[in-house]
Design an enzyme around this catalytic site. Structure first.
Site, PDB file in Angstrom:
ATOM      1  N   GLU A 152      -4.359   6.088 -10.247  1.00  0.00           N
ATOM      2  CA  GLU A 152      -3.383   5.054  -9.891  1.00  0.00           C
ATOM      3  C   GLU A 152      -2.285   4.984 -10.941  1.00  0.00           C
ATOM      4  O   GLU A 152      -2.540   5.234 -12.128  1.00  0.00           O
ATOM      5  CB  GLU A 152      -4.081   3.691  -9.854  1.00  0.00           C
ATOM      6  CG  GLU A 152      -4.539   3.255  -8.486  1.00  0.00           C
ATOM      7  CD  GLU A 152      -3.411   2.625  -7.668  1.00  0.00           C
ATOM      8  OE1 GLU A 152      -2.217   2.872  -7.971  1.00  0.00           O
ATOM      9  OE2 GLU A 152      -3.742   1.881  -6.731  1.00  0.00           O
ATOM     10  N   ASP A 153      -1.095   4.601 -10.536  1.00  0.00           N
ATOM     11  CA  ASP A 153      -0.027   4.427 -11.505  1.00  0.00           C
ATOM     12  C   ASP A 153      -0.215   3.164 -12.345  1.00  0.00           C
ATOM     13  O   ASP A 153      -0.173   3.207 -13.562  1.00  0.00           O
ATOM     14  CB  ASP A 153       1.352   4.422 -10.818  1.00  0.00           C
ATOM     15  CG  ASP A 153       1.471   3.397  -9.684  1.00  0.00           C
ATOM     16  OD1 ASP A 153       0.463   2.752  -9.304  1.00  0.00           O
ATOM     17  OD2 ASP A 153       2.596   3.237  -9.148  1.00  0.00           O
TER      18      ASP A 153
ATOM     19  N   ASP B  57      -1.578  -4.173 -11.322  1.00  0.00           N
ATOM     20  CA  ASP B  57      -0.847  -5.403 -11.580  1.00  0.00           C
ATOM     21  C   ASP B  57      -1.786  -6.557 -11.237  1.00  0.00           C
ATOM     22  O   ASP B  57      -2.651  -6.920 -12.029  1.00  0.00           O
ATOM     23  CB  ASP B  57       0.439  -5.383 -10.740  1.00  0.00           C
ATOM     24  CG  ASP B  57       1.367  -6.546 -11.033  1.00  0.00           C
ATOM     25  OD1 ASP B  57       0.886  -7.668 -11.160  1.00  0.00           O
ATOM     26  OD2 ASP B  57       2.584  -6.332 -11.130  1.00  0.00           O
TER      27      ASP B  57
ATOM     28  N   LYS C  63      -1.777  -4.082 -16.369  1.00  0.00           N
ATOM     29  CA  LYS C  63      -1.286  -5.399 -16.818  1.00  0.00           C
ATOM     30  C   LYS C  63      -2.492  -6.332 -16.835  1.00  0.00           C
ATOM     31  O   LYS C  63      -2.718  -7.092 -15.892  1.00  0.00           O
ATOM     32  CB  LYS C  63      -0.215  -5.934 -15.859  1.00  0.00           C
ATOM     33  CG  LYS C  63       1.062  -5.122 -15.824  1.00  0.00           C
ATOM     34  CD  LYS C  63       2.072  -5.757 -14.864  1.00  0.00           C
ATOM     35  CE  LYS C  63       3.255  -4.849 -14.609  1.00  0.00           C
ATOM     36  NZ  LYS C  63       4.134  -5.348 -13.539  1.00  0.00           N
TER      37      LYS C  63
HETATM   38  P1  IMP Z   1      -1.145  -4.808  -7.387  1.00  0.00           P
HETATM   39  O1  IMP Z   1      -1.745  -4.780  -6.015  1.00  0.00           O
HETATM   40  O2  IMP Z   1      -0.499  -6.137  -7.681  1.00  0.00           O
HETATM   41  O3  IMP Z   1      -2.118  -4.408  -8.473  1.00  0.00           O
HETATM   42  O4  IMP Z   1       0.083  -3.807  -7.376  1.00  0.00           O
HETATM   43  C1  IMP Z   1      -0.104  -2.456  -7.442  1.00  0.00           C
HETATM   44  C2  IMP Z   1       1.091  -1.685  -6.949  1.00  0.00           C
HETATM   45  O5  IMP Z   1       2.318  -2.433  -7.071  1.00  0.00           O
HETATM   46  C3  IMP Z   1       1.269  -0.450  -7.809  1.00  0.00           C
HETATM   47  O6  IMP Z   1       0.535   0.648  -7.290  1.00  0.00           O
HETATM   48  C4  IMP Z   1       2.768  -0.269  -7.806  1.00  0.00           C
HETATM   49  O7  IMP Z   1       3.166   0.509  -6.695  1.00  0.00           O
HETATM   50  C5  IMP Z   1       3.326  -1.661  -7.675  1.00  0.00           C
HETATM   51  N1  IMP Z   1       3.666  -2.246  -8.996  1.00  0.00           N
HETATM   52  C6  IMP Z   1       3.039  -3.248  -9.629  1.00  0.00           C
HETATM   53  N2  IMP Z   1       3.609  -3.530 -10.819  1.00  0.00           N
HETATM   54  C7  IMP Z   1       4.636  -2.647 -10.929  1.00  0.00           C
HETATM   55  C8  IMP Z   1       5.616  -2.416 -11.969  1.00  0.00           C
HETATM   56  O8  IMP Z   1       5.686  -3.057 -13.029  1.00  0.00           O
HETATM   57  N3  IMP Z   1       6.506  -1.420 -11.718  1.00  0.00           N
HETATM   58  C9  IMP Z   1       6.500  -0.656 -10.577  1.00  0.00           C
HETATM   59  N4  IMP Z   1       5.596  -0.839  -9.601  1.00  0.00           N
HETATM   60  C10 IMP Z   1       4.669  -1.832  -9.784  1.00  0.00           C
END
Ligand code: IMP
Ligand code: MG
Length: 174
Positions: free
Chosen positions: A95-96, A99, A127
């Protein structure tokens, strides 16, 4: 748009090498499938795959989470699934960034229901403050503060993925 580099190209290269070593030693006697989650992981995935020294195959999933361009909703649409069944396979999801963790939790639940031999997660960025007390990845490149970052595969409205470093965009609320 102004941006500030927070993780340099050299730092990324070194850390990806270490992650590759760790994974190679943890799975030395196993056949693993490194599975990149598109699009954000495409660059990390290609570097990590070259840093993993044990034989492995690769696959990709493509997902899109419903939500705005900077926050996810936890409802995930699968745009591309594994090419083959993963039952009894050792899967490492690449995963990149984690968040809120909603996207990852959704994917992990989905994949666990298919009975892989094991399921691990390797995330370049985490994060941590956005999901306190929850450890969602087995391997993490860097823990970063709650700021919106781009580069090395990560986008803002599909741009900036090609930056060779990780930078945070000023004036964007993550
Ligand atoms: P989550 O479901 O909130 O954990 O978000 C995950 C996805 O949101 C990642 O796979 C990214 O595609 C996108 N994302 C979350 N934070 C960032 C950021 O700081 N920069 C770019 N993409 C983000
Ligand atoms: Mg994205």
């Amino acid at each position: 748009m102004n941006y500030k580099v927070i993780i340099s190209e050299d730092e990324i290269r070194e850390r990806v090498k270490e992650l590759g070593k760790e994974i190679s030693s943890d799975f030395s006697d196993k056949k693993v499938i490194l599975t990149g989650v598109l699009k954000g992981a495409y660059i990390f995935m290609s570097d990590l795959s070259r840093a993993v020294t044990i034989p492995h195959s690769i696959d990709f999933m493509a997902v899109s989470s419903y939500g705005s361009s900077t926050t996810s909703s936890g409802v995930v649409r699968i745009l591309k699934d594994f090419d083959f069944p993963i039952t009894n396979k050792h899967i490492i999801l690449v995963e990149d960034i984690i968040d809120s963790g909603l996207t990852l939790k959704y994917l992990v639940n989905l994949l666990k229901s298919r009975s892989p031999a094991s399921l691990s997660v390797c995330a370049l960025l985490d994060k941590k403050s956005k999901h306190p007390g929850e450890s969602l990845a087995d391997y993490v490149g860097f823990e970063i503060p709650d700021k919106f970052v781009v580069g090395y595969g990560l986008d803002y409205d599909q741009y900036y993925r090609n930056l060779p470093y990780i930078a945070y965009l000023e004036n964007i609320k993550g």
